[in-house]
Write a protein that holds these residues in place. Structure first.
Motif, PDB file in Angstrom:
ATOM      1  N   LEU A  49      68.944  61.496  43.655  1.00  0.00           N
ATOM      2  CA  LEU A  49      68.205  62.553  42.958  1.00  0.00           C
ATOM      3  C   LEU A  49      69.112  63.306  41.997  1.00  0.00           C
ATOM      4  CD1 LEU A  49      65.551  64.285  42.801  1.00  0.00           C
ATOM      5  CD2 LEU A  49      66.553  65.708  44.602  1.00  0.00           C
ATOM      6  N   SER A  50      68.622  63.523  40.800  1.00  0.00           N
ATOM      7  CA  SER A  50      69.301  64.368  39.809  1.00  0.00           C
ATOM      8  C   SER A  50      68.412  65.576  39.534  1.00  0.00           C
ATOM      9  CB  SER A  50      69.565  63.590  38.522  1.00  0.00           C
ATOM     10  OG  SER A  50      70.137  64.431  37.539  1.00  0.00           O
ATOM     11  N   VAL A  51      68.984  66.775  39.598  1.00  0.00           N
ATOM     12  CA  VAL A  51      68.220  68.011  39.428  1.00  0.00           C
ATOM     13  C   VAL A  51      68.685  68.737  38.164  1.00  0.00           C
ATOM     14  CG1 VAL A  51      67.733  70.284  40.399  1.00  0.00           C
ATOM     15  CG2 VAL A  51      67.772  68.282  41.895  1.00  0.00           C
ATOM     16  N   VAL A  52      67.696  69.151  37.388  1.00  0.00           N
ATOM     17  CA  VAL A  52      67.964  70.005  36.218  1.00  0.00           C
ATOM     18  C   VAL A  52      67.252  71.332  36.479  1.00  0.00           C
ATOM     19  CG1 VAL A  52      67.792  70.252  33.724  1.00  0.00           C
ATOM     20  CG2 VAL A  52      68.026  67.963  34.732  1.00  0.00           C
ATOM     21  N   ASP A  53      68.019  72.336  36.863  1.00  0.00           N
ATOM     22  CA  ASP A  53      67.452  73.641  37.236  1.00  0.00           C
ATOM     23  C   ASP A  53      67.733  74.644  36.120  1.00  0.00           C
ATOM     24  OD1 ASP A  53      66.461  75.862  38.424  1.00  0.00           O
ATOM     25  OD2 ASP A  53      67.828  75.866  40.137  1.00  0.00           O
ATOM     26  N   HIS A  54      66.684  74.956  35.346  1.00  0.00           N
ATOM     27  CA  HIS A  54      66.826  75.938  34.269  1.00  0.00           C
ATOM     28  C   HIS A  54      66.547  77.349  34.754  1.00  0.00           C
ATOM     29  CE1 HIS A  54      67.189  72.783  31.280  1.00  0.00           C
ATOM     30  NE2 HIS A  54      66.055  72.233  31.698  1.00  0.00           N
ATOM     31  N   ASP A  55      66.073  77.494  35.978  1.00  0.00           N
ATOM     32  CA  ASP A  55      65.633  78.804  36.471  1.00  0.00           C
ATOM     33  C   ASP A  55      66.702  79.480  37.323  1.00  0.00           C
ATOM     34  OD1 ASP A  55      63.496  80.745  36.545  1.00  0.00           O
ATOM     35  OD2 ASP A  55      63.264  80.233  38.663  1.00  0.00           O
ATOM     36  N   HIS A  56      67.370  78.706  38.193  1.00  0.00           N
ATOM     37  CA  HIS A  56      68.414  79.238  39.075  1.00  0.00           C
ATOM     38  C   HIS A  56      67.905  80.433  39.884  1.00  0.00           C
ATOM     39  CE1 HIS A  56      71.304  76.638  37.083  1.00  0.00           C
ATOM     40  NE2 HIS A  56      70.916  77.110  35.921  1.00  0.00           N
ATOM     41  N   SER A  57      66.713  80.302  40.403  1.00  0.00           N
ATOM     42  CA  SER A  57      66.107  81.375  41.179  1.00  0.00           C
ATOM     43  C   SER A  57      66.096  81.005  42.658  1.00  0.00           C
ATOM     44  CB  SER A  57      64.678  81.633  40.698  1.00  0.00           C
ATOM     45  OG  SER A  57      63.868  80.475  40.896  1.00  0.00           O
ATOM     46  N   SER A  60      63.592  78.133  43.178  1.00  0.00           N
ATOM     47  CA  SER A  60      64.080  76.824  42.729  1.00  0.00           C
ATOM     48  C   SER A  60      65.073  76.259  43.733  1.00  0.00           C
ATOM     49  CB  SER A  60      64.709  76.941  41.346  1.00  0.00           C
ATOM     50  OG  SER A  60      65.897  77.714  41.379  1.00  0.00           O
ATOM     51  N   ARG A  61      65.900  77.116  44.320  1.00  0.00           N
ATOM     52  CA  ARG A  61      66.844  76.658  45.348  1.00  0.00           C
ATOM     53  C   ARG A  61      66.098  76.190  46.599  1.00  0.00           C
ATOM     54  NH1 ARG A  61      69.838  81.050  43.307  1.00  0.00           N
ATOM     55  NH2 ARG A  61      69.015  82.425  44.942  1.00  0.00           N
ATOM     56  N   LYS A  62      65.038  76.898  46.951  1.00  0.00           N
ATOM     57  CA  LYS A  62      64.233  76.479  48.109  1.00  0.00           C
ATOM     58  C   LYS A  62      63.593  75.110  47.871  1.00  0.00           C
ATOM     59  CE  LYS A  62      62.954  80.975  50.086  1.00  0.00           C
ATOM     60  NZ  LYS A  62      61.820  81.903  50.386  1.00  0.00           N
ATOM     61  N   LEU A  63      63.126  74.883  46.654  1.00  0.00           N
ATOM     62  CA  LEU A  63      62.514  73.603  46.334  1.00  0.00           C
ATOM     63  C   LEU A  63      63.538  72.469  46.407  1.00  0.00           C
ATOM     64  CD1 LEU A  63      60.120  71.901  45.415  1.00  0.00           C
ATOM     65  CD2 LEU A  63      60.681  72.510  43.045  1.00  0.00           C
ATOM     66  N   ILE A  64      64.730  72.718  45.876  1.00  0.00           N
ATOM     67  CA  ILE A  64      65.784  71.704  45.927  1.00  0.00           C
ATOM     68  C   ILE A  64      66.163  71.409  47.382  1.00  0.00           C
ATOM     69  CG2 ILE A  64      68.168  71.178  45.296  1.00  0.00           C
ATOM     70  CD1 ILE A  64      67.727  72.970  42.798  1.00  0.00           C
ATOM     71  N   ASN A  65      66.273  72.465  48.191  1.00  0.00           N
ATOM     72  CA  ASN A  65      66.567  72.263  49.613  1.00  0.00           C
ATOM     73  C   ASN A  65      65.459  71.474  50.310  1.00  0.00           C
ATOM     74  OD1 ASN A  65      68.979  73.662  49.432  1.00  0.00           O
ATOM     75  ND2 ASN A  65      68.054  75.643  49.968  1.00  0.00           N
ATOM     76  N   LYS A  66      64.233  71.674  49.850  1.00  0.00           N
ATOM     77  CA  LYS A  66      63.103  70.931  50.412  1.00  0.00           C
ATOM     78  C   LYS A  66      63.274  69.431  50.159  1.00  0.00           C
ATOM     79  CE  LYS A  66      58.871  71.722  52.236  1.00  0.00           C
ATOM     80  NZ  LYS A  66      58.592  72.557  53.397  1.00  0.00           N
ATOM     81  N   PHE A  67      63.762  69.080  48.985  1.00  0.00           N
ATOM     82  CA  PHE A  67      64.016  67.671  48.655  1.00  0.00           C
ATOM     83  C   PHE A  67      65.135  67.098  49.521  1.00  0.00           C
ATOM     84  CE2 PHE A  67      61.499  68.317  44.833  1.00  0.00           C
ATOM     85  CZ  PHE A  67      60.993  67.045  44.571  1.00  0.00           C
ATOM     86  N   THR A  68      66.262  67.805  49.566  1.00  0.00           N
ATOM     87  CA  THR A  68      67.438  67.259  50.255  1.00  0.00           C
ATOM     88  C   THR A  68      67.266  67.209  51.770  1.00  0.00           C
ATOM     89  OG1 THR A  68      68.433  69.472  50.251  1.00  0.00           O
ATOM     90  CG2 THR A  68      68.997  67.985  48.433  1.00  0.00           C
ATOM     91  N   SER A  69      66.421  68.080  52.328  1.00  0.00           N
ATOM     92  CA  SER A  69      66.219  68.091  53.781  1.00  0.00           C
ATOM     93  C   SER A  69      65.101  67.150  54.234  1.00  0.00           C
ATOM     94  CB  SER A  69      65.900  69.519  54.252  1.00  0.00           C
ATOM     95  OG  SER A  69      64.678  69.979  53.672  1.00  0.00           O
ATOM     96  N   ASN A 136      55.916  64.223  45.069  1.00  0.00           N
ATOM     97  CA  ASN A 136      54.645  64.958  45.006  1.00  0.00           C
ATOM     98  C   ASN A 136      54.294  65.575  46.353  1.00  0.00           C
ATOM     99  OD1 ASN A 136      54.138  64.469  42.296  1.00  0.00           O
ATOM    100  ND2 ASN A 136      53.088  62.538  42.687  1.00  0.00           N
ATOM    101  N   THR A 137      54.549  64.837  47.425  1.00  0.00           N
ATOM    102  CA  THR A 137      54.269  65.366  48.767  1.00  0.00           C
ATOM    103  C   THR A 137      55.159  66.560  49.076  1.00  0.00           C
ATOM    104  OG1 THR A 137      53.632  63.153  49.520  1.00  0.00           O
ATOM    105  CG2 THR A 137      54.164  64.777  51.214  1.00  0.00           C
ATOM    106  N   ILE A 138      56.436  66.455  48.722  1.00  0.00           N
ATOM    107  CA  ILE A 138      57.374  67.551  48.981  1.00  0.00           C
ATOM    108  C   ILE A 138      56.983  68.789  48.173  1.00  0.00           C
ATOM    109  CG2 ILE A 138      59.763  68.294  48.620  1.00  0.00           C
ATOM    110  CD1 ILE A 138      60.573  65.377  49.280  1.00  0.00           C
ATOM    111  N   ILE A 139      56.623  68.603  46.903  1.00  0.00           N
ATOM    112  CA  ILE A 139      56.208  69.737  46.065  1.00  0.00           C
ATOM    113  C   ILE A 139      54.923  70.355  46.598  1.00  0.00           C
ATOM    114  CG2 ILE A 139      55.435  70.387  43.746  1.00  0.00           C
ATOM    115  CD1 ILE A 139      57.315  68.189  42.675  1.00  0.00           C
ATOM    116  N   ASP A 145      53.766  76.264  51.433  1.00  0.00           N
ATOM    117  CA  ASP A 145      54.643  77.275  52.047  1.00  0.00           C
ATOM    118  C   ASP A 145      54.627  78.570  51.245  1.00  0.00           C
ATOM    119  OD1 ASP A 145      55.295  75.413  53.947  1.00  0.00           O
ATOM    120  OD2 ASP A 145      57.225  74.857  53.016  1.00  0.00           O
ATOM    121  N   VAL A 146      54.650  78.455  49.923  1.00  0.00           N
ATOM    122  CA  VAL A 146      54.630  79.646  49.068  1.00  0.00           C
ATOM    123  C   VAL A 146      53.304  80.388  49.223  1.00  0.00           C
ATOM    124  CG1 VAL A 146      54.656  80.456  46.680  1.00  0.00           C
ATOM    125  CG2 VAL A 146      56.283  78.705  47.427  1.00  0.00           C
TER     126      VAL A 146
END
Length: 372
Positions: A49-57, A60-69, A136-139, A145-146
């Motif tokens: 996975l390659s992540v491009v995070d323009h928000d750094h919020s 966005s960190r929670k979403l990235i953690n959702k992918f990696t976990s 798509n399932t992770i998102i 959750d949100v």
């Protein structure tokens, strides 16, 4: 009967003098049953996975953690721009790009919607499709959750909820190895039965003993039986070794009756040995026999449903599976090992394989000419 006994003795002596065949008989089941179920798998894990995070919020960190976990994705790149992430895909260092836009958290908080861009390396369409489906399932889970976090507890209790329970029959853990191992067992039986029998009569032609047999008072059926019985026994021995390895390595034990398994495999081997002898009759050299055997084995495997269900094939290919004996053995092995099917459940498969047996062996007997 005495003549057949001497012929069988000759065949077994020839087999056991060939050290390569002995190694194949015992090494082939071990190697293929250990390697193939791990190599030939459709379970997609470790997707880079390659992540491009323009928000750094925080979101966005929670979403990235959702992918990696999730257990499916490995974060291998954190790029500042989409073009940098695309370079990682072009260099085969990333399978999927997730681009989170600037203002991701504010847009989600104020407007209740935002956009996430996914780009997949689609050289392998199957890998790309599964990677996007997992993403798509992770998102979607992240979105739920949100929403749960934002809805007050008092309103959350009044929202109707549909709870879904599911049950996976015959393969509760949905383990791909439980699906592929019975098919590999069928492949092992086919390899021994078809390839070795294809080389049998050709070898007699090359060393010159076929002329001696042709001028002897040996009857045609005695000669054919002497060629069938040794490899029929070896095929069942290989299948037994395969079942032992499957139980030791994967803990797979047939749910159905062993008697039904060996009865069907025995009839199947007679049919396949007859087909192998038929090709051996027409081939003049072992190279020709190997080429013919390789061609048919490739067709048998690809149209046998070993790696994917035959129902997914186009109509013309699915019709060809009806005249493919290997497809019936693979289906029967899975029905007996996973579902525990009975003899009555497999009556149609038995009738079809008996038909193959009559046709192939009838043609082999008819086409074998005792001429010098």
């Amino acid at each position: 009967m005495r003549t057949l006994k001497f012929l069988l003795r000759k065949e077994f002596l020839q087999i056991f003098r060939n050290k390569l065949i002995l190694r194949m008989i015992f090494a082939l089941p071990v190697i293929q049953l250990i390697l193939l179920p791990y190599a030939a798998t459709y379970e997609m894990k470790n997707i880079t996975l390659s992540v491009v995070d323009h928000d750094h919020s925080e979101y966005s960190r929670k979403l990235i953690n959702k992918f990696t976990s999730s257990g499916y994705f490995i974060l291998t790149d954190y790029s500042a721009t989409y073009n940098q992430a695309l370079d990682q895909v072009e260099n085969d260092k990333a399978d999927l790009i997730v681009e989170i836009p600037k203002g991701f958290e504010p847009d989600l908080s104020r407007q209740n919607e935002t956009i996430i861009f996914l780009a997949a390396n689609a050289i392998s369409g199957q890998t790309a499709g599964l990677a996007v489906a997992y993403a798509n399932t992770i998102i979607k889970d992240f979105n739920n959750d949100v929403r749960t976090e934002w809805i007050p507890q008092s309103q959350l209790n009044t929202i109707p909820v549909i709870e879904i329970t599911n049950s996976n029959w015959f393969n509760p853990l949905m383990n791909y190895k439980d699906f592929i191992v019975p098919g590999v067992l069928a492949l092992l039986v086919t390899l021994v039965g078809f390839i070795l029998s294809s080389l049998n009569i050709v070898k007699e032609k090359e060393i010159g003993t076929i002329e001696q047999i042709n001028v002897s008072p040996i009857k045609k059926y005695q000669f054919i039986l002497s060629k069938l019985i040794p490899f029929w026994i070896l095929g069942l021995v290989v299948m037994t070794i395969g079942f032992v390895i499957s139980f030791i390595v994967y803990g797979i034990y047939p749910e159905g009756s062993f008697w039904v398994i060996y009865l069907f495999a025995g009839i199947y081997l007679i049919a396949l040995l007859g087909f192998g002898l038929l090709t051996s009759i027409y081939a003049d050299t072992q190279q020709q026999a190997m080429f013919i055997a390789y061609f048919f084995m490739l067709v048998f495997i690809l149209l046998g449903g070993l790696f994917s269900p035959t129902e997914n094939m186009p109509d013309w290919a699915r019709y060809l599976t009806y005249i493919n004996p290997v497809s019936y053995l693979i289906e029967v092995m899975r029905m007996l090992v996973l579902k525990g099917s009975s003899f009555w459940d497999l009556r149609f498969h038995f009738l079809v394989i008996i038909g193959f047996t009559i046709v192939f062996n009838g043609l082999a007997i008819f086409n074998y000419k005792k001429t010098v």
